[in-house]
Design a protein around this motif. Structure first.
Motif, PDB file in Angstrom:
ATOM      1  N   VAL A 166      -1.971   4.284  -7.539  1.00  0.00           N
ATOM      2  CA  VAL A 166      -1.897   3.116  -8.416  1.00  0.00           C
ATOM      3  C   VAL A 166      -2.074   3.539  -9.869  1.00  0.00           C
ATOM      4  N   LEU A 167      -3.047   4.409 -10.135  1.00  0.00           N
ATOM      5  CA  LEU A 167      -3.272   4.879 -11.496  1.00  0.00           C
ATOM      6  C   LEU A 167      -2.016   5.551 -12.047  1.00  0.00           C
ATOM      7  N   GLN A 168      -1.376   6.335 -11.218  1.00  0.00           N
ATOM      8  CA  GLN A 168      -0.151   7.021 -11.641  1.00  0.00           C
ATOM      9  C   GLN A 168       0.941   6.019 -12.011  1.00  0.00           C
ATOM     10  N   GLU A 214      -0.199 -29.673  -9.943  1.00  0.00           N
ATOM     11  CA  GLU A 214      -0.318 -30.425 -11.188  1.00  0.00           C
ATOM     12  C   GLU A 214      -0.490 -29.508 -12.404  1.00  0.00           C
ATOM     13  N   GLY A 215      -0.314 -28.209 -12.203  1.00  0.00           N
ATOM     14  CA  GLY A 215      -0.560 -27.266 -13.283  1.00  0.00           C
ATOM     15  C   GLY A 215       0.695 -26.903 -14.053  1.00  0.00           C
ATOM     16  N   ARG A 216       0.488 -26.195 -15.146  1.00  0.00           N
ATOM     17  CA  ARG A 216       1.594 -25.712 -15.980  1.00  0.00           C
ATOM     18  C   ARG A 216       1.673 -24.199 -15.872  1.00  0.00           C
ATOM     19  N   ALA A 217       2.886 -23.701 -15.750  1.00  0.00           N
ATOM     20  CA  ALA A 217       3.085 -22.262 -15.635  1.00  0.00           C
ATOM     21  C   ALA A 217       3.420 -21.680 -16.998  1.00  0.00           C
ATOM     22  N   PRO A 218       2.734 -20.628 -17.421  1.00  0.00           N
ATOM     23  CA  PRO A 218       3.099 -19.974 -18.678  1.00  0.00           C
ATOM     24  C   PRO A 218       4.406 -19.219 -18.521  1.00  0.00           C
ATOM     25  N   HIS A 219       4.993 -18.833 -19.637  1.00  0.00           N
ATOM     26  CA  HIS A 219       6.209 -18.026 -19.610  1.00  0.00           C
ATOM     27  C   HIS A 219       5.797 -16.579 -19.359  1.00  0.00           C
ATOM     28  N   ALA A 220       5.660 -16.243 -18.082  1.00  0.00           N
ATOM     29  CA  ALA A 220       5.149 -14.922 -17.704  1.00  0.00           C
ATOM     30  C   ALA A 220       5.610 -14.587 -16.297  1.00  0.00           C
ATOM     31  N   VAL A 221       5.483 -13.303 -15.937  1.00  0.00           N
ATOM     32  CA  VAL A 221       5.837 -12.842 -14.597  1.00  0.00           C
ATOM     33  C   VAL A 221       4.818 -11.796 -14.153  1.00  0.00           C
ATOM     34  N   ARG A 222       4.674 -11.668 -12.826  1.00  0.00           N
ATOM     35  CA  ARG A 222       3.876 -10.573 -12.274  1.00  0.00           C
ATOM     36  C   ARG A 222       4.817  -9.507 -11.757  1.00  0.00           C
ATOM     37  N   VAL A 223       4.544  -8.269 -12.122  1.00  0.00           N
ATOM     38  CA  VAL A 223       5.373  -7.138 -11.700  1.00  0.00           C
ATOM     39  C   VAL A 223       4.523  -6.228 -10.823  1.00  0.00           C
ATOM     40  N   GLY A 224       4.822  -6.205  -9.530  1.00  0.00           N
ATOM     41  CA  GLY A 224       4.128  -5.306  -8.620  1.00  0.00           C
ATOM     42  C   GLY A 224       4.636  -3.888  -8.795  1.00  0.00           C
ATOM     43  N   LEU A 225       3.733  -2.927  -8.876  1.00  0.00           N
ATOM     44  CA  LEU A 225       4.115  -1.549  -9.162  1.00  0.00           C
ATOM     45  C   LEU A 225       4.349  -0.798  -7.855  1.00  0.00           C
ATOM     46  N   ASN A 226       5.499  -1.048  -7.275  1.00  0.00           N
ATOM     47  CA  ASN A 226       5.875  -0.510  -5.962  1.00  0.00           C
ATOM     48  C   ASN A 226       5.595   1.001  -5.883  1.00  0.00           C
ATOM     49  N   PRO A 227       4.680   1.416  -4.995  1.00  0.00           N
ATOM     50  CA  PRO A 227       4.333   2.842  -4.930  1.00  0.00           C
ATOM     51  C   PRO A 227       5.246   3.658  -4.036  1.00  0.00           C
ATOM     52  N   ASN A 228       6.176   2.992  -3.358  1.00  0.00           N
ATOM     53  CA  ASN A 228       6.949   3.677  -2.318  1.00  0.00           C
ATOM     54  C   ASN A 228       8.409   3.887  -2.677  1.00  0.00           C
ATOM     55  N   ILE A 229       8.717   3.822  -3.971  1.00  0.00           N
ATOM     56  CA  ILE A 229      10.051   4.207  -4.418  1.00  0.00           C
ATOM     57  C   ILE A 229       9.898   5.445  -5.304  1.00  0.00           C
ATOM     58  N   SER A 230      10.985   6.145  -5.529  1.00  0.00           N
ATOM     59  CA  SER A 230      10.909   7.384  -6.311  1.00  0.00           C
ATOM     60  C   SER A 230      10.557   7.066  -7.765  1.00  0.00           C
ATOM     61  N   GLU A 231      10.022   8.060  -8.444  1.00  0.00           N
ATOM     62  CA  GLU A 231       9.685   7.893  -9.865  1.00  0.00           C
ATOM     63  C   GLU A 231      10.930   7.536 -10.669  1.00  0.00           C
ATOM     64  N   ARG A 232      12.046   8.121 -10.297  1.00  0.00           N
ATOM     65  CA  ARG A 232      13.302   7.847 -11.015  1.00  0.00           C
ATOM     66  C   ARG A 232      13.706   6.387 -10.850  1.00  0.00           C
ATOM     67  N   GLU A 233      13.663   5.866  -9.619  1.00  0.00           N
ATOM     68  CA  GLU A 233      14.000   4.464  -9.394  1.00  0.00           C
ATOM     69  C   GLU A 233      13.025   3.542 -10.123  1.00  0.00           C
ATOM     70  N   PHE A 234      11.735   3.903 -10.072  1.00  0.00           N
ATOM     71  CA  PHE A 234      10.692   3.102 -10.696  1.00  0.00           C
ATOM     72  C   PHE A 234      10.931   2.992 -12.202  1.00  0.00           C
ATOM     73  N   VAL A 255       0.847  -1.182   0.000  1.00  0.00           N
ATOM     74  CA  VAL A 255       0.000   0.000   0.000  1.00  0.00           C
ATOM     75  C   VAL A 255       0.895   1.249   0.000  1.00  0.00           C
ATOM     76  N   PRO A 256       0.505   2.298  -0.709  1.00  0.00           N
ATOM     77  CA  PRO A 256       1.313   3.522  -0.710  1.00  0.00           C
ATOM     78  C   PRO A 256       1.378   4.156   0.680  1.00  0.00           C
ATOM     79  N   ASN A 257       2.493   4.779   0.966  1.00  0.00           N
ATOM     80  CA  ASN A 257       2.639   5.530   2.209  1.00  0.00           C
ATOM     81  C   ASN A 257       2.015   6.901   2.000  1.00  0.00           C
ATOM     82  N   SER A 258       0.814   7.078   2.534  1.00  0.00           N
ATOM     83  CA  SER A 258       0.087   8.341   2.366  1.00  0.00           C
ATOM     84  C   SER A 258      -0.133   9.046   3.697  1.00  0.00           C
ATOM     85  N   GLY A 259       0.693   8.721   4.671  1.00  0.00           N
ATOM     86  CA  GLY A 259       0.559   9.338   5.983  1.00  0.00           C
ATOM     87  C   GLY A 259      -0.263   8.521   6.963  1.00  0.00           C
TER      88      GLY A 259
END
Length: 464
Positions: free
Chosen positions: A365-367, A424-444, A110-114
């Motif tokens: 999150v939208l940002q 028993e399942g198969r994993a597709p060639h894919a990844v989930r990328v969490g959009l970390n809200p608590n790092i700077s825009e430059r780092e992101f 969750v974003p740090n919003s105070g």
């Protein structure tokens, strides 16, 4: 019991045949005559070989499974387990601490919003007022205010008609789902159904409850009804766990028509539905399963992803007239939420602070989503403006695990599809990328640019 270890000889047996059979299995497994991993004959085949009824064999197999002598895998058969509970490798942790270095795109935070300052202010006010008893155990009377606050947090048009007596509180959404599973599952090997790619915690929950877990194929509208019905006929599931509003890791939102079809099948086959809504941070306009089938729909959510993960405040909205059994499970496993947390979360919600933080989370999150789409839009990504992660299908040459490893070597932590696949399942060639809200825009942006560079340069040789 005769001198024959395996297969047993019933010629001179004086005990019931199922007793002779289970004793023979017990001796053969523990003495090593039947090796660990050996696949036992199917029930009807062994019955024919021994000249006994299939019911006798089934009864002995059931007893052997309860003793830990054998393990039954849905669709694969019965295997010798070794006669004792064996140590399993420690599964990877579900929560990874924030590292001092690198970029965390694994967790959904969750974003740090105070929030910290507001929570401390509310707790200080609670200490001054001293309105609650901080000595005794929590009871349905002392947690009523918090349960009543939940009725104002979740819109009735989403979950149907409900009141405080339909609400059970838990230590976050995962704990709440576990409470429901303990309340509804029955039998020695119950079957849980869920999406083919799902939150890893459900695998762990199934293992702890000695339940089978079966994955159901999905498409762009959610769980496929034909595959759901096919699995129900084959496996006889008791409960479906689904994330209809925000499915992790794929971002899929189940359409209303699809939800109605799944609800119809749940009624037809007498299946309970647990809807895990923990990743939803908005105010959706589509009714959930609790509203669509109020007699069997369990709605579970929390404040974790929208307000604060620290308070561990989860809740269940039970089906009509079924809250009692879930409340009994909660009381017998952890008594109830600590009174300070009850008072804190009730005030967070009723004061409007929780809604204020939720709205700020949605905006943040939208940002982040806009930035991610700008930087990764050339690749095969699935995204939504209200979802704090993206689903990235990898180009040829990359596997989920190898791409995650390559990212890790560059200080970027992501989750490969393998972590969401079922046993028993198969994993597709894919990844989930969490959009970390608590790092700077430059780092992101720098981290996402690194991901894009890796996508453009897959390994020269890879075993697909």
């Amino acid at each position: 019991m005769t001198d024959t270890i395996w297969p047993p000889d019933f010629a001179e047996a004086t005990e019931s045949k199922y007793i002779v059979l289970i004793q023979s299995m017990r001796t053969a497994i523990r003495s090593g005559v039947l090796d660990q991993g050996y696949k036992m004959p199917p029930v009807r085949e062994l019955a024919w070989q021994l000249g006994i009824t299939p019911g006798t064999v089934a009864r002995a197999y059931k007893m052997a499974a309860e003793e830990g002598l054998v393990e039954t895998a849905v669709g694969r058969g019965t295997f010798v387990s070794g006669g004792m509970v064996k140590d399993e490798p420690t599964p990877p942790p579900l929560i990874h601490p924030l590292a001092a270095e690198g970029v965390d795109f694994r967790a959904i935070r969750v974003p740090n919003s105070g929030q910290d300052a507001v929570i401390r202010r509310i707790m200080a006010g609670m200490a001054e007022r001293g309105t609650s008893d901080m000595i005794d155990y929590p009871t349905p009377e002392t947690d009523y205010e918090a349960r009543d606050a939940v009725t104002g947090w979740i819109e009735p048009e989403r979950a149907g008609r409900f009141g405080p007596d339909d609400v059970i509180l838990g230590l976050g959404a995962q704990n709440a789902v576990n409470v429901v599973l303990q309340a509804v599952l029955h039998g020695t090997t119950p079957v849980i159904m869920t999406e083919e790619l799902a939150y890893p915690g459900w695998r762990h929950a199934a293992r702890l409850l000695r339940a089978e877990i079966v994955g159901i194929e999905m498409d762009d509208e959610g769980i496929r009804p034909d595959r759901f019905e096919e699995a129900l006929r084959k496996h006889g599931g008791q409960v479906l766990i689904t994330a209809a509003e925000v499915q992790s890791p794929t971002t899929t939102r189940t359409t209303l028509a699809r939800r109605q079809e799944i609800a119809r099948l749940a009624r037809k086959y007498q299946v309970q539905i647990i809807e895990d809504d923990c990743h939803c941070i908005t105010r959706p306009d589509i009714p959930n399963y609790r509203a669509l089938c109020p007699e069997r729909g369990w709605y579970v959510s929390s404040l974790t992803k929208a307000v604060s993960a620290a308070v561990r405040f989860g809740f269940i909205i039970a089906p009509e007239e079924q809250a009692g059994r879930a409340r009994q499970v909660a009381q017998s496993t952890f008594y109830g939420l600590p009174q300070p947390m009850l008072d804190l979360c009730a005030e967070l919600i009723t004061s409007g602070e929780a809604e204020r933080f939720r709205a700020m989370t949605e905006a943040r999150v939208l940002q982040r989503v806009k930035s991610a789409v700008n930087l990764l839009g050339q690749w095969d990504i699935r995204w939504r403006p209200d979802v704090p992660f993206i689903w990235l299908r990898l180009p040829q040459g990359w596997r989920g695990s190898s791409f995650a490893r390559a990212c890790g070597e560059r200080g970027i932590r992501i989750k490969a599809a393998d972590e969401f696949s079922l046993p028993e399942g198969r994993a597709p060639h894919a990844v989930r990328v969490g959009l970390n809200p608590n790092i700077s825009e430059r780092e992101f942006e720098k981290a996402l640019s690194t991901l894009s560079g890796l996508l453009a340069a897959p390994p020269v040789s890879v075993d697909l």
